[in-house]
Design a protein around this motif. Structure first.
Motif, PDB file in Angstrom:
ATOM      1  N   PRO A   1       0.270  71.868 -48.878  1.00  0.00           N
ATOM      2  CA  PRO A   1       0.745  72.145 -50.247  1.00  0.00           C
ATOM      3  C   PRO A   1       1.649  71.052 -50.794  1.00  0.00           C
ATOM      4  CG  PRO A   1       2.003  73.414 -48.681  1.00  0.00           C
ATOM      5  CD  PRO A   1       0.913  72.742 -47.895  1.00  0.00           C
ATOM      6  N   THR A   2       2.167  70.183 -49.938  1.00  0.00           N
ATOM      7  CA  THR A   2       3.194  69.252 -50.410  1.00  0.00           C
ATOM      8  C   THR A   2       2.768  67.800 -50.338  1.00  0.00           C
ATOM      9  OG1 THR A   2       4.128  69.121 -48.188  1.00  0.00           O
ATOM     10  CG2 THR A   2       5.013  70.811 -49.660  1.00  0.00           C
TER      11      THR A   2
ATOM     12  N   PRO B   1      -3.184  65.650 -36.473  1.00  0.00           N
ATOM     13  CA  PRO B   1      -3.510  64.429 -37.235  1.00  0.00           C
ATOM     14  C   PRO B   1      -4.613  64.711 -38.252  1.00  0.00           C
ATOM     15  CG  PRO B   1      -4.345  64.281 -34.989  1.00  0.00           C
ATOM     16  CD  PRO B   1      -3.529  65.526 -35.051  1.00  0.00           C
ATOM     17  N   SER B   2      -4.751  63.814 -39.222  1.00  0.00           N
ATOM     18  CA  SER B   2      -5.803  64.045 -40.210  1.00  0.00           C
ATOM     19  C   SER B   2      -7.159  63.921 -39.515  1.00  0.00           C
ATOM     20  CB  SER B   2      -5.691  63.058 -41.370  1.00  0.00           C
ATOM     21  OG  SER B   2      -5.416  61.784 -40.886  1.00  0.00           O
ATOM     22  N   GLY B   3      -8.080  64.796 -39.922  1.00  0.00           N
ATOM     23  CA  GLY B   3      -9.377  64.828 -39.247  1.00  0.00           C
ATOM     24  C   GLY B   3      -9.397  65.754 -38.046  1.00  0.00           C
ATOM     25  N   ALA B   4      -8.281  66.460 -37.809  1.00  0.00           N
ATOM     26  CA  ALA B   4      -8.244  67.348 -36.642  1.00  0.00           C
ATOM     27  C   ALA B   4      -8.975  68.658 -36.899  1.00  0.00           C
ATOM     28  CB  ALA B   4      -6.801  67.643 -36.249  1.00  0.00           C
ATOM     29  N   GLY B   5      -9.279  68.951 -38.178  1.00  0.00           N
ATOM     30  CA  GLY B   5     -10.004  70.175 -38.497  1.00  0.00           C
ATOM     31  C   GLY B   5      -9.158  71.221 -39.184  1.00  0.00           C
TER      32      GLY B   5
ATOM     33  N   ASN C   1      -1.392  74.734 -43.462  1.00  0.00           N
ATOM     34  CA  ASN C   1      -1.725  73.416 -42.911  1.00  0.00           C
ATOM     35  C   ASN C   1      -0.671  72.437 -43.363  1.00  0.00           C
ATOM     36  OD1 ASN C   1      -4.079  74.154 -41.787  1.00  0.00           O
ATOM     37  ND2 ASN C   1      -5.373  73.368 -43.440  1.00  0.00           N
ATOM     38  N   ILE C   2      -0.261  71.577 -42.467  1.00  0.00           N
ATOM     39  CA  ILE C   2       0.737  70.606 -42.887  1.00  0.00           C
ATOM     40  C   ILE C   2       0.654  69.407 -41.967  1.00  0.00           C
ATOM     41  CG2 ILE C   2       2.594  71.527 -41.471  1.00  0.00           C
ATOM     42  CD1 ILE C   2       4.297  71.138 -44.124  1.00  0.00           C
ATOM     43  N   HIS C   3       0.881  68.196 -42.505  1.00  0.00           N
ATOM     44  CA  HIS C   3       0.881  67.031 -41.624  1.00  0.00           C
ATOM     45  C   HIS C   3       2.311  66.533 -41.407  1.00  0.00           C
ATOM     46  CE1 HIS C   3       1.266  64.943 -45.425  1.00  0.00           C
ATOM     47  NE2 HIS C   3       1.695  63.908 -44.745  1.00  0.00           N
ATOM     48  N   ASP C   4       3.233  67.066 -42.216  1.00  0.00           N
ATOM     49  CA  ASP C   4       4.617  66.600 -42.174  1.00  0.00           C
ATOM     50  C   ASP C   4       5.375  67.413 -41.112  1.00  0.00           C
ATOM     51  OD1 ASP C   4       7.273  66.066 -42.641  1.00  0.00           O
ATOM     52  OD2 ASP C   4       7.036  65.957 -44.808  1.00  0.00           O
ATOM     53  N   VAL C   5       5.518  66.840 -39.906  1.00  0.00           N
ATOM     54  CA  VAL C   5       6.095  67.599 -38.791  1.00  0.00           C
ATOM     55  C   VAL C   5       7.534  68.052 -39.053  1.00  0.00           C
ATOM     56  CG1 VAL C   5       6.665  67.529 -36.339  1.00  0.00           C
ATOM     57  CG2 VAL C   5       4.526  66.544 -37.151  1.00  0.00           C
ATOM     58  N   PRO C   6       8.412  67.175 -39.571  1.00  0.00           N
ATOM     59  CA  PRO C   6       9.776  67.637 -39.823  1.00  0.00           C
ATOM     60  C   PRO C   6       9.830  68.829 -40.779  1.00  0.00           C
ATOM     61  CG  PRO C   6       9.669  65.252 -39.957  1.00  0.00           C
ATOM     62  CD  PRO C   6       8.266  65.735 -39.822  1.00  0.00           C
ATOM     63  N   LEU C   7       8.974  68.800 -41.808  1.00  0.00           N
ATOM     64  CA  LEU C   7       8.951  69.905 -42.758  1.00  0.00           C
ATOM     65  C   LEU C   7       8.484  71.177 -42.062  1.00  0.00           C
ATOM     66  CD1 LEU C   7       9.616  70.101 -45.779  1.00  0.00           C
ATOM     67  CD2 LEU C   7       7.189  69.899 -46.274  1.00  0.00           C
TER      68      LEU C   7
ATOM     69  N   ILE D   1       2.103  59.863 -32.949  1.00  0.00           N
ATOM     70  CA  ILE D   1       3.211  60.686 -33.417  1.00  0.00           C
ATOM     71  C   ILE D   1       4.345  59.872 -34.013  1.00  0.00           C
ATOM     72  CG2 ILE D   1       4.204  60.765 -31.090  1.00  0.00           C
ATOM     73  CD1 ILE D   1       4.463  63.379 -33.897  1.00  0.00           C
ATOM     74  N   LEU D   2       4.666  58.714 -33.409  1.00  0.00           N
ATOM     75  CA  LEU D   2       5.794  57.950 -33.921  1.00  0.00           C
ATOM     76  C   LEU D   2       5.512  57.470 -35.329  1.00  0.00           C
ATOM     77  CD1 LEU D   2       7.051  56.065 -30.776  1.00  0.00           C
ATOM     78  CD2 LEU D   2       8.231  57.805 -32.145  1.00  0.00           C
ATOM     79  N   ALA D   3       4.307  56.897 -35.508  1.00  0.00           N
ATOM     80  CA  ALA D   3       3.942  56.409 -36.830  1.00  0.00           C
ATOM     81  C   ALA D   3       3.970  57.557 -37.833  1.00  0.00           C
ATOM     82  CB  ALA D   3       2.543  55.798 -36.791  1.00  0.00           C
ATOM     83  N   GLU D   4       3.484  58.708 -37.390  1.00  0.00           N
ATOM     84  CA  GLU D   4       3.403  59.865 -38.278  1.00  0.00           C
ATOM     85  C   GLU D   4       4.792  60.251 -38.792  1.00  0.00           C
ATOM     86  OE1 GLU D   4       0.773  62.756 -39.948  1.00  0.00           O
ATOM     87  OE2 GLU D   4       0.296  61.078 -38.638  1.00  0.00           O
ATOM     88  N   THR D   5       5.769  60.334 -37.876  1.00  0.00           N
ATOM     89  CA  THR D   5       7.107  60.760 -38.317  1.00  0.00           C
ATOM     90  C   THR D   5       7.772  59.678 -39.143  1.00  0.00           C
ATOM     91  OG1 THR D   5       7.839  60.060 -36.155  1.00  0.00           O
ATOM     92  CG2 THR D   5       7.661  62.434 -36.539  1.00  0.00           C
ATOM     93  N   GLU D   6       7.504  58.418 -38.796  1.00  0.00           N
ATOM     94  CA  GLU D   6       8.114  57.354 -39.584  1.00  0.00           C
ATOM     95  C   GLU D   6       7.619  57.388 -41.012  1.00  0.00           C
ATOM     96  OE1 GLU D   6       7.437  53.643 -37.597  1.00  0.00           O
ATOM     97  OE2 GLU D   6       8.702  54.313 -35.935  1.00  0.00           O
ATOM     98  N   ARG D   7       6.320  57.673 -41.176  1.00  0.00           N
ATOM     99  CA  ARG D   7       5.767  57.679 -42.513  1.00  0.00           C
ATOM    100  C   ARG D   7       6.390  58.768 -43.370  1.00  0.00           C
ATOM    101  NH1 ARG D   7       0.099  58.878 -42.389  1.00  0.00           N
ATOM    102  NH2 ARG D   7       0.062  57.720 -40.440  1.00  0.00           N
ATOM    103  N   SER D   8       6.710  59.891 -42.746  1.00  0.00           N
ATOM    104  CA  SER D   8       7.267  60.975 -43.548  1.00  0.00           C
ATOM    105  C   SER D   8       8.745  60.748 -43.810  1.00  0.00           C
ATOM    106  CB  SER D   8       7.043  62.317 -42.855  1.00  0.00           C
ATOM    107  OG  SER D   8       7.774  62.341 -41.658  1.00  0.00           O
ATOM    108  N   GLY D   9       9.293  59.652 -43.358  1.00  0.00           N
ATOM    109  CA  GLY D   9      10.612  59.241 -43.802  1.00  0.00           C
ATOM    110  C   GLY D   9      11.764  59.808 -43.014  1.00  0.00           C
ATOM    111  N   SER D  10      11.547  60.464 -41.890  1.00  0.00           N
ATOM    112  CA  SER D  10      12.671  60.969 -41.129  1.00  0.00           C
ATOM    113  C   SER D  10      12.680  60.281 -39.762  1.00  0.00           C
ATOM    114  CB  SER D  10      12.562  62.478 -40.939  1.00  0.00           C
ATOM    115  OG  SER D  10      11.379  62.947 -41.488  1.00  0.00           O
ATOM    116  N   GLY D  11      13.776  60.430 -39.079  1.00  0.00           N
ATOM    117  CA  GLY D  11      13.917  59.800 -37.780  1.00  0.00           C
ATOM    118  C   GLY D  11      13.090  60.525 -36.741  1.00  0.00           C
ATOM    119  N   PRO D  12      13.221  60.118 -35.493  1.00  0.00           N
ATOM    120  CA  PRO D  12      12.523  60.826 -34.425  1.00  0.00           C
ATOM    121  C   PRO D  12      13.005  62.268 -34.324  1.00  0.00           C
ATOM    122  CG  PRO D  12      13.752  58.905 -33.574  1.00  0.00           C
ATOM    123  CD  PRO D  12      14.032  59.005 -35.013  1.00  0.00           C
ATOM    124  N   LEU D  13      12.233  63.065 -33.674  1.00  0.00           N
ATOM    125  CA  LEU D  13      12.570  64.484 -33.612  1.00  0.00           C
ATOM    126  C   LEU D  13      13.827  64.673 -32.800  1.00  0.00           C
ATOM    127  CD1 LEU D  13       8.924  65.134 -32.674  1.00  0.00           C
ATOM    128  CD2 LEU D  13       9.909  65.616 -34.916  1.00  0.00           C
TER     129      LEU D  13
END
Lengths: 258, 266, 265
Positions: free
Chosen positions: A172-173, A36-40, A202-208, A246-258
């Motif tokens: 980067p994205t 998550p953001s702020g994790a370092g 570093n990336i916050h977009d889990v599906p990517l 995690i749910l909010a995070e994946t929803e924001r990036s526009g893809s379904g659940p993992l």
């Protein structure tokens, strides 16, 4: 080979950004750091090339102890690490060529830098790299004339022209739209593999991350809570990294659940 | 049965507000009248003023065009004072600006020093600086150049410092991350970002300085003002008229040049 | 990737053609060198300057506040001139600004308004002060008139620019009710520019305060005359005291103006 051990960082504001972070990157894999953001994540990356000073711990690149260096030796070490930024961080009022050539600044004198007199090999390398990132013929455009995706390609070229031993890639994205994001990520991973160098991304977009990673490091509150192959990073692991977010995070990036 | 309700009243301000506003206005008027009374106006002079001005203008125009040859040298001097003063100020202002910008100053003491230079330079008018420099270097253009330079340092370095404070730290970080030295980072990440601001400020200040230089001669620091003062002392009003026309021309042209150049650099 | 003949690259010239840059810079430097040469500065003169500076500085320290009465009178006169001229300047400047705003008046009127502003802006306040001293005699009245006229060049110009950027929709709405030009001004324009008027008034007062400290040099009242006389009589310790007071007034004026403007916004 990048070896990070016992890295600890607490900001003057009291934020404990990293808590004894250790991992090793061997070979030429792209390793994705999620959390998550702020994790370092961002602090971790900047501690590797010492844009941020860690409080404790060591960073070794091949046989070089980065954390023991200072001054000219540190700058020489930075030449071996190419960094790619979230906001691209191009010098907006310089041309694409000048931005790419700034990756060679560590190898030329101040006078050469001022007169823009780079060695012919550097200029040739810059032209070749621009072609590799798909920006042939853009050398005399100013950076602020480019689109977001094009700017990030210049950022990639600037990092690659350093002929680095590792790429440090910071979100980067996250300033790009989803389609461009995928293309840019594919470019970074592909070019790193071509040059046979590892990348720490570093990336916050889990599906990517899932689409491009083989190995994932999960950071939460400055602690490494997962380090392993992407295939084993199941829902339980993600729960550990992100908590309930995690749910909010994946929803924001526009893809379904993992 | 039911009677029509009485028409409702609406006031923009409540009675209390109205009282306050009225009181404020009365107070303002009272202060004005009191200050006016203290000015010690000789009303005969005031009544006479329009005819005096008309008389003066009548003597100034038509200007004595044949005197123009004698004005070429003062005119060139005026431009020189402005240009050289601006150039010196810019050279000195650059280091001061880096000291007085929060993101580039080495420590609090240097920041304070930078701010102090700015305040001292800015709070004394060019003309007063000119009076001071005339004492030191004697009357003439040199005093004018020094006065313009010293007064401009504060102005220029203040705007430079604001430009430096606005730079994007990310670009600096990116260049430093390639292994560039401090000097190279300055050249590649900071200079390109502040250059348009710096150029614009230089041109703008030059324009202001041309206008200031037209009067420096009145206190003895060279340029058109000197010729103006001589003409006034000699009661050569038609020459005064000509000088005023020249001043008007110089100021309007320098402003136009400045506006044109500034539009080009941004 | 096979290495072809090494490509060269030169940064594109900001001047269009590569030779223009050096020519321009050479011209500028040559001009400055000629400027310096025309000043006729020689080492002897510099040495004399330094020694004279030493003498003057020795006389100036410590600053003398003995003639405090004269000093206070001058300061107060400056403040009065600045305040009155700001008041008159605003009263006169608002109509001029309206006449010089392209979006509220027809073109010929606009041209006239701009002409007034340009004339008021061009001449340095010292030149204007000389004229007014000739017209109404020595003293603060000439100074007040000078600064009032000066307002037309600053206050009116900035206010006119503000009026030109107002929201047309609001004007249209008022005009659609059948309001006359004057009513449109009161209901459609004034509310939009009122905060700016207040801010500019304070700013103008700050500027007038600075100017009021120098126009005394030509006899238009204020602390400037006192300073000029002190210099002329070689009373350097008194001059330094006056200078310090001027710096203090300017700084206080600037601080008051900055705080007041911040509160208005």
């Amino acid at each position: 080979m990048l070896e990070v051990s016992g890295l600890d960082k607490r900001y003057p504001t009291g934020d404990h950004a990293l808590r004894s972070v250790s991992f090793t990157i061997d070979g030429a894999d792209a390793v994705f750091v999620i959390g998550p953001s702020g994790a370092g994540k961002s602090t971790l990356l900047r501690c590797v090339n010492r844009l941020v000073e860690p409080d404790r711990g060591t960073v070794r690149l091949d046989d070089l102890d980065i954390t023991a260096l200072a001054g000219k030796a540190l700058r020489d070490a930075r030449r071996r690490m190419g960094m790619i930024f979230q906001e691209f961080n191009l010098v907006e009022r310089l041309t694409v060529m000048e931005n790419v050539l700034s990756g060679r600044l560590g190898y030329v004198s101040l006078w050469q830098a001022w007169r823009r007199r780079f060695p012919p090999d550097d200029i040739e390398a810059a032209f070749v790299t621009l072609r590799r990132v798909g920006l042939e013929g853009f050398e005399n455009k100013r950076a602020d004339e480019l689109s977001g995706g094009q700017r990030q390609r210049v950022g990639i070229a600037r990092a690659l022209v350093q002929r680095p031993r590792i790429l440090l890639v910071d979100e980067p994205t996250s300033s790009l739209d989803p389609r461009t994001s995928e293309a840019v990520m594919a470019l970074i991973v592909g070019l790193a593999a071509e040059d046979d160098i590892p990348a720490l991304v570093n990336i916050h977009d889990v599906p990517l991350a899932r689409a491009f990673a083989r190995r994932i490091i999960g950071l939460r509150d400055g602690l490494v809570v997962y380090d392993g192959p992407v295939a084993q990073a199941d829902a339980a692991v993600l729960e550990r990294i992100y908590g309930g977010a995690i749910l909010a995070e994946t929803e924001r990036s526009g893809s379904g659940p993992l | 049965m039911s009677t029509a309700p009485p028409p409702r009243a609406w006031r923009r301000y409540t009675p209390a507000q109205t009282v306050i506003h009225t009181a404020a206005r009365v107070a303002l008027a009272a202060i004005t009248i009191w200050m006016l009374a203290r000015l010690g106006v000789t009303w005969e002079y005031v009544a006479d003023a329009p005819s005096q001005v008309a008389d003066l203008l009548g003597r100034m125009f038509p200007p004595e065009w044949s005197f123009i040859g004698a004005l070429v040298d003062p005119l060139v001097q005026t431009i020189n004072i402005a240009t050289l003063g601006t150039a010196i100020a810019v050279v000195l202002a650059i280091p001061i600006a880096f000291l007085a910008a929060r993101n580039t100053t080495p420590n609090r003491a240097t920041y304070g020093l930078g701010r102090l230079v700015m305040v001292v330079s800015r709070s004394v008018d060019t003309l007063i600086w000119a009076l001071i420099f005339i004492i030191v270097v004697g009357p003439g253009s040199l005093a004018g150049v020094l006065a313009v330079a010293v007064r401009s340092i504060g102005f220029v370095s203040k705007l430079f410092a604001e430009g430096i404070e606005e730079i994007d730290a990310g670009q600096v970080e990116a260049v430093a991350a390639t292994g560039a030295s401090r000097g190279q980072t300055l050249l590649y990440a900071i200079v390109p970002q502040v250059r348009p601001v710096f150029t614009g400020v230089c041109i703008y200040r030059w324009d202001i300085n041309v206008r200031e230089s037209t009067v420096l001669g009145i206190v003895g620091a060279g340029g058109l003002g000197f010729a103006l003062n001589e003409a006034i002392l000699g009661l050569e009003w038609s020459r005064v008229g000509l000088i005023l026309v020249v001043v008007l021309g110089v100021v309007v042209i320098s402003e136009a040049v400045s506006a044109f150049l500034r539009k080009r650099v941004t | 990737m096979t290495a072809t003949a090494a490509r060269t690259w030169r940064p594109p010239s900001p001047w269009g053609r590569p030779w223009v840059g050096p020519v321009v810079w050479t011209a500028i430097i040559a001009f400055l060198v000629w400027n310096v040469a025309s000043l006729q500065v020689d080492p002897a003169r510099i040495a004399r300057g330094f020694s004279r500076f030493g003498t003057v500085a020795a006389k100036a320290f410590p600053p003398s506040f003995e003639r405090f009465g004269i000093l206070a009178t001058g300061v107060w006169e400056s403040i009065e001139m600045a305040t009155l001229s700001t008041l008159f300047g605003v009263l006169l400047g608002i109509p001029v600004a309206v006449l010089a705003a392209r979006n509220v008046v027809p073109l010929p009127v606009y041209a006239g308004g701009r002409l007034v502003i340009t004339l008021a802006r061009t001449f340095h306040e010292l030149i204007v002060a000389i004229i007014f001293v000739k017209a109404v005699g020595f003293g603060p009245l000439a100074g007040t008139l000078t600064l009032t006229l000066n307002s037309l060049g600053f206050f009116s110009k900035l206010l006119a620019e503000q009026i030109e950027t107002i929201d047309r929709g609001q004007i249209e709405a008022i005009r659609a009710t059948g309001a006359s030009r004057a009513k449109v001004l009161i209901y459609g324009v004034l509310p939009q520019v009122l905060p700016r008027i207040v801010g500019l008034t304070i700013y103008q007062w700050d500027i007038h305060l600075r100017q009021s400290t120098i126009i005394g040099i030509v006899g238009a009242g204020g602390i400037g005359a006192t300073l000029y006389n002190a210099f002329a009589r070689y009373d350097y310790d008194f001059a330094l005291a006056i200078l310090l007071v001027i710096v203090a007034i300017v700084l206080v004026g600037e601080a008051v103006s900055a705080i007041a403007r911040k509160r208005v916004q």
